[in-house]
Design a protein around this motif. Structure first.
Motif, PDB file in Angstrom:
ATOM      1  N   LYS A   1      -5.996   5.210   8.643  1.00 58.03           N
ATOM      2  CA  LYS A   1      -6.485   5.070   7.266  1.00 58.03           C
ATOM      3  C   LYS A   1      -6.327   3.642   6.749  1.00 58.03           C
ATOM      4  O   LYS A   1      -7.217   3.096   6.108  1.00 58.03           O
ATOM      5  N   HIS A   2      -5.180   3.026   7.043  1.00 62.97           N
ATOM      6  CA  HIS A   2      -4.879   1.717   6.470  1.00 62.97           C
ATOM      7  C   HIS A   2      -5.078   0.567   7.463  1.00 62.97           C
ATOM      8  O   HIS A   2      -4.758  -0.581   7.133  1.00 62.97           O
TER       9      HIS A   2
ATOM     10  N   GLU B   1      -1.859  10.503  -1.666  1.00 59.02           N
ATOM     11  CA  GLU B   1      -2.431   9.623  -2.684  1.00 59.02           C
ATOM     12  C   GLU B   1      -1.990   8.179  -2.416  1.00 59.02           C
ATOM     13  O   GLU B   1      -0.841   7.924  -2.078  1.00 59.02           O
ATOM     14  N   VAL B   2      -2.924   7.244  -2.577  1.00 66.66           N
ATOM     15  CA  VAL B   2      -2.653   5.846  -2.234  1.00 66.66           C
ATOM     16  C   VAL B   2      -2.702   4.964  -3.480  1.00 66.66           C
ATOM     17  O   VAL B   2      -3.620   5.078  -4.307  1.00 66.66           O
ATOM     18  N   THR B   3      -1.715   4.097  -3.626  1.00 68.63           N
ATOM     19  CA  THR B   3      -1.666   3.113  -4.712  1.00 68.63           C
ATOM     20  C   THR B   3      -1.488   1.738  -4.100  1.00 68.63           C
ATOM     21  O   THR B   3      -0.640   1.549  -3.227  1.00 68.63           O
ATOM     22  N   ARG B   4      -2.290   0.778  -4.544  1.00 69.61           N
ATOM     23  CA  ARG B   4      -2.163  -0.592  -4.043  1.00 69.61           C
ATOM     24  C   ARG B   4      -1.590  -1.484  -5.138  1.00 69.61           C
ATOM     25  O   ARG B   4      -2.044  -1.423  -6.282  1.00 69.61           O
TER      26      ARG B   4
ATOM     27  N   PHE C   1       5.764   4.284   2.697  1.00 71.59           N
ATOM     28  CA  PHE C   1       5.393   5.688   2.907  1.00 71.59           C
ATOM     29  C   PHE C   1       6.473   6.609   2.353  1.00 71.59           C
ATOM     30  O   PHE C   1       7.645   6.475   2.678  1.00 71.59           O
TER      31      PHE C   1
ATOM     32  N   GLU D   1       1.663   4.993   0.092  1.00 68.28           N
ATOM     33  CA  GLU D   1       1.088   6.304   0.395  1.00 68.28           C
ATOM     34  C   GLU D   1       2.101   7.374   0.022  1.00 68.28           C
ATOM     35  O   GLU D   1       3.183   7.453   0.606  1.00 68.28           O
TER      36      GLU D   1
ATOM     37  N   THR E   1      -2.222   7.914   9.201  1.00 63.60           N
ATOM     38  CA  THR E   1      -1.928   6.844   8.239  1.00 63.60           C
ATOM     39  C   THR E   1      -2.256   5.479   8.826  1.00 63.60           C
ATOM     40  O   THR E   1      -2.802   4.600   8.139  1.00 63.60           O
TER      41      THR E   1
ATOM     42  N   ILE F   1       0.894  -1.157   0.000  1.00 64.86           N
ATOM     43  CA  ILE F   1       0.000   0.000   0.000  1.00 64.86           C
ATOM     44  C   ILE F   1       0.932   1.205   0.000  1.00 64.86           C
ATOM     45  O   ILE F   1       1.588   1.492   1.011  1.00 64.86           O
TER      46      ILE F   1
ATOM     47  N   VAL G   1       2.660  -1.175   4.302  1.00 66.38           N
ATOM     48  CA  VAL G   1       2.578   0.218   3.884  1.00 66.38           C
ATOM     49  C   VAL G   1       3.993   0.685   3.538  1.00 66.38           C
ATOM     50  O   VAL G   1       4.944   0.443   4.297  1.00 66.38           O
TER      51      VAL G   1
END
Length: 663
Positions: A357-358, A113-116, A339, A108, A354, A106, A337
């Motif tokens: 959020k996750h 902005e988040v990309t998986r 970061f 961040e 964070t 994940i 994550v």
């Protein structure tokens, strides 16, 4: 914390926190009996212990038949006739086991902005980069420097090198052009992977420009390729024929790449230790032994479970980012994550935001970050962890330096809600992974103590002649037996390796960690007292700097402190303390008054001998961009000398002027 002197011990830390019963019940190492059983197995049959673990936790293309070769000590070899590939173990094996659609990363970004990225997607990205590198002539045994920001691409670049058998050397994105040039030359690198710019704290920082500057300094003739990841789209210079965009490198490449099967002793990476003076010191790690310990410590120290979301806040430029971001989590099929940002942007509650959020379950960060966030939440209560839903957390960890007891307690109460075990992990670039740490489902925790060695790690405390010292007496931390993830050599300098890590003064057979330590007389727990060169000798009394720092930080006025020694005609050495308060920096008479209060406080906490002769106040301490306090610069300031070392890695170079003032 207690200090190193056998005759001058401070008050022992008496608070003990047992792992929660519910945690122990589900733990990968459940209870002290399970821990002791593993230790006993290692004691009974050392090679058999490691062989069993290597067969259970690593997939071998050619199984090994010899576990440990000690014929050319201290150049030990582990599993030497076995063949494997790290990238295969971290990616293909997980896909083969049905985890292709599972989220691997994940990401961040600095702006939130988040990309998986799934394991299959990460595999495909790694294979395309690997094929692109091969198309540019890069092959097994070549060295590749990676000078990138925290990103999926950074992790993928490391894995791509591993996939084709190239040895990578990641250089932290905060290092200067001169530092980068020295590392390129020492490694004999054939390529650099970088990005146009990195984003940190809302700022665009040049990386490609620094690579260009490094290469222009000369001596880097081995570099044939500079691969550039377009992160910001910023304006950069371009050298045709040498430079290529990452997206062009992978264009049209296949999403499969047959792994290069390498011997277990093949060099996986070289990592240059930060803050070293003189010639860079390239710590070389192997493939098989390193991967084994990365996977094992994920399971033991972090108690990783299939459903966990894990977050290590380190940078891939440091060993923590190698073992506990790029390789350990992927080796066990974890979701993590990654970061890009910093803990204080856009506000000092970013870490807690964070986690919420996750739904992070395992959180691993540095004591320096914790202390700075304590200070931030005192100044602005809105960024206190209690204002964020961090109830998903089940395990906390610390890394990088010993954590003082009061910061440990704040972390335990305010972040962990008094329900999360804390793994206070002692290890080094050279050890490859955790060495001494509580096991979260087994070890009763003591604030400020890294507690007990992991199974198979034969740690001990000795005197200058290599003789064991009794518990309760300070000494030098050593490891008496080789272990799989240990440093193999210093790149290109085996004599420096032997002299530095296996000195003849200790018989040439013990690994010298370079740290002082003391073991509790009752529990046998280890407490790290600081680097050997950070052990002060004041009027014949040996004191670890960490103890004095912990005493200062225990004062309600103090947010952070760093202690160094300076030559003194009367006492041999005197103590100089650099202090950051939880309020504005004092000046004049007020500074003198607070300095007197703090001296008396330390005298009461430890003893009159530990009172700092000088106390200097600053708005902050000199730190690298990864949060590491640059104590070598503080030693120069304390002596009143001119700073000649490279300060380009500092987050806050202006602070050095402030800290010249004595109270």
């Amino acid at each position: 914390m207690t200090n190193q002197g056998a005759d001058q011990q401070g008050p022992a830390e008496s608070r003990i926190f047992a792992p929660p019963a519910g945690f122990t019940a589900q733990a990968n190492v459940s209870g002290m009996e399970a821990y002791k059983a593993l230790c006993d197995e290692a004691e009974r049959d050392y090679e058999g212990f490691w062989a069993r673990l290597a067969r259970e936790h690593v997939e071998w293309q050619t199984p090994f038949t010899r576990t440990l070769n000690e014929d050319n000590a201290p150049f030990y070899k582990w599993f030497e006739d076995g063949k494997l590939n790290v990238s295969y173990n971290c990616l293909d094996r997980n896909i083969k086991n049905g985890l292709g659609d599972k989220t691997a990363i994940i990401f961040e970004a600095d702006d939130g902005e988040v990309t998986r990225v799934s394991y299959q997607q990460l595999h495909d990205k790694v294979c395309k980069i690997a094929n692109g590198l091969k198309a540019r002539g890069i092959k097994k045994g070549d060295r590749v420097v990676i000078y990138m920001s925290m990103s999926v691409e950074g992790v993928a670049a490391m894995q791509a090198c591993a996939r084709i058998g190239a040895t990578h050397s990641v250089v932290f994105g905060g290092f200067s052009a001169k530092s980068l040039q020295e590392r390129i030359i020492d490694a004999g690198a054939v390529a650099v992977l970088t990005c146009d710019e990195q984003l940190r704290g809302g700022k665009q920082l040049p990386l490609k420009a620094i690579v260009d500057e490094a290469l222009a300094m000369g001596g880097c003739d081995t570099i044939k390729n500079v691969v550039v990841y377009k992160r910001t789209g910023g304006n950069i210079a371009w050298t045709e024929g040498r430079d290529i965009w990452l997206h062009d490198l992978v264009e049209g490449q296949a999403a499969t790449c047959e792994p290069e099967w390498v011997d277990a002793e093949h060099p996986l990476f070289i990592l240059y230790t930060s803050g070293s003076t003189g010639t860079p010191k390239g710590v070389q790690h192997s493939t098989g032994g390193y991967l084994l310990w990365a996977a094992l410590t994920m399971k033991w120290s972090f108690d990783i479970k299939p459903q966990d979301v894990y977050w290590c806040t380190a940078d891939i430029g440091w060993v923590t980012g190698h073992t506990y971001i790029a390789y350990g989590p992927t080796a066990v099929g974890a979701t993590q994550v990654v970061f890009e940002g910093i803990p204080t942007f856009p506000h000092a509650g970013r870490f807690w935001e964070t986690i919420a959020k996750h739904k992070v379950n395992i959180f691993y960060t540095a004591p320096t970050a914790i202390r700075s966030l304590i200070k931030a939440s005192d100044v602005d209560p809105k960024v206190h962890p209690k204002n964020f839903d961090i109830s998903s957390l089940r395990l906390l960890g610390t890394v990088g330096e010993p954590i003082n007891p009061e910061a440990w307690m704040w972390y335990y109460k305010n972040v962990g809600g008094e329900k999360c075990p804390i793994v206070d992990t002692f290890w080094q670039t050279e050890t490859g992974g955790h060495m001494i740490t509580p096991l979260p489902g087994a070890t009763p925790m003591v604030p400020g103590s890294c507690t007990l060695p992991l199974p198979g790690i034969m740690a001990a405390i000795v005197d200058e002649a290599g003789h064991d010292v009794p518990n309760g007496s300070g000494g030098i931390l050593v490891v008496k037996r080789p272990w799989p993830s240990m440093i193999r050599t210093i790149w290109g300098n085996p004599d420096r390796f032997k002299a530095g890590y296996f000195p003849e003064e200790l018989g040439g057979k013990y690994y010298l960690a370079g740290d002082g330590a003391i073991r509790n007389s009752e529990t046998g727990y280890f407490t790290i007292t600081g680097r050997i060169d950070d052990v002060l000798n004041v009027s014949g009394h040996r004191m670890g700097t960490m103890e004095i720092e912990s005493a200062l930080v225990a004062n309600p006025l103090v947010a952070e402190a760093a202690v160094v020694g300076k030559p003194d005609e009367t006492t041999g050495e005197s103590i100089c303390a650099f202090v950051v308060l939880k309020r504005a920096r004092p000046t004049g008479d007020e500074a003198k008054q607070i300095a007197t209060e703090l001296r008396n406080w330390v005298g009461k906490e430890i003893g009159p001998i530990a009172k700092p002769k000088e106390i200097r106040f600053g708005d902050n301490l000199p730190k690298t961009r990864s949060g590491k306090i640059m104590r070598r610069l503080l030693r120069v300031l304390a002596k009143g000398e001119t700073i000649t070392q490279d300060v380009s890695t500092l987050e806050n170079p202006a602070i050095l002027e402030q800290l010249k003032e004595t109270s």
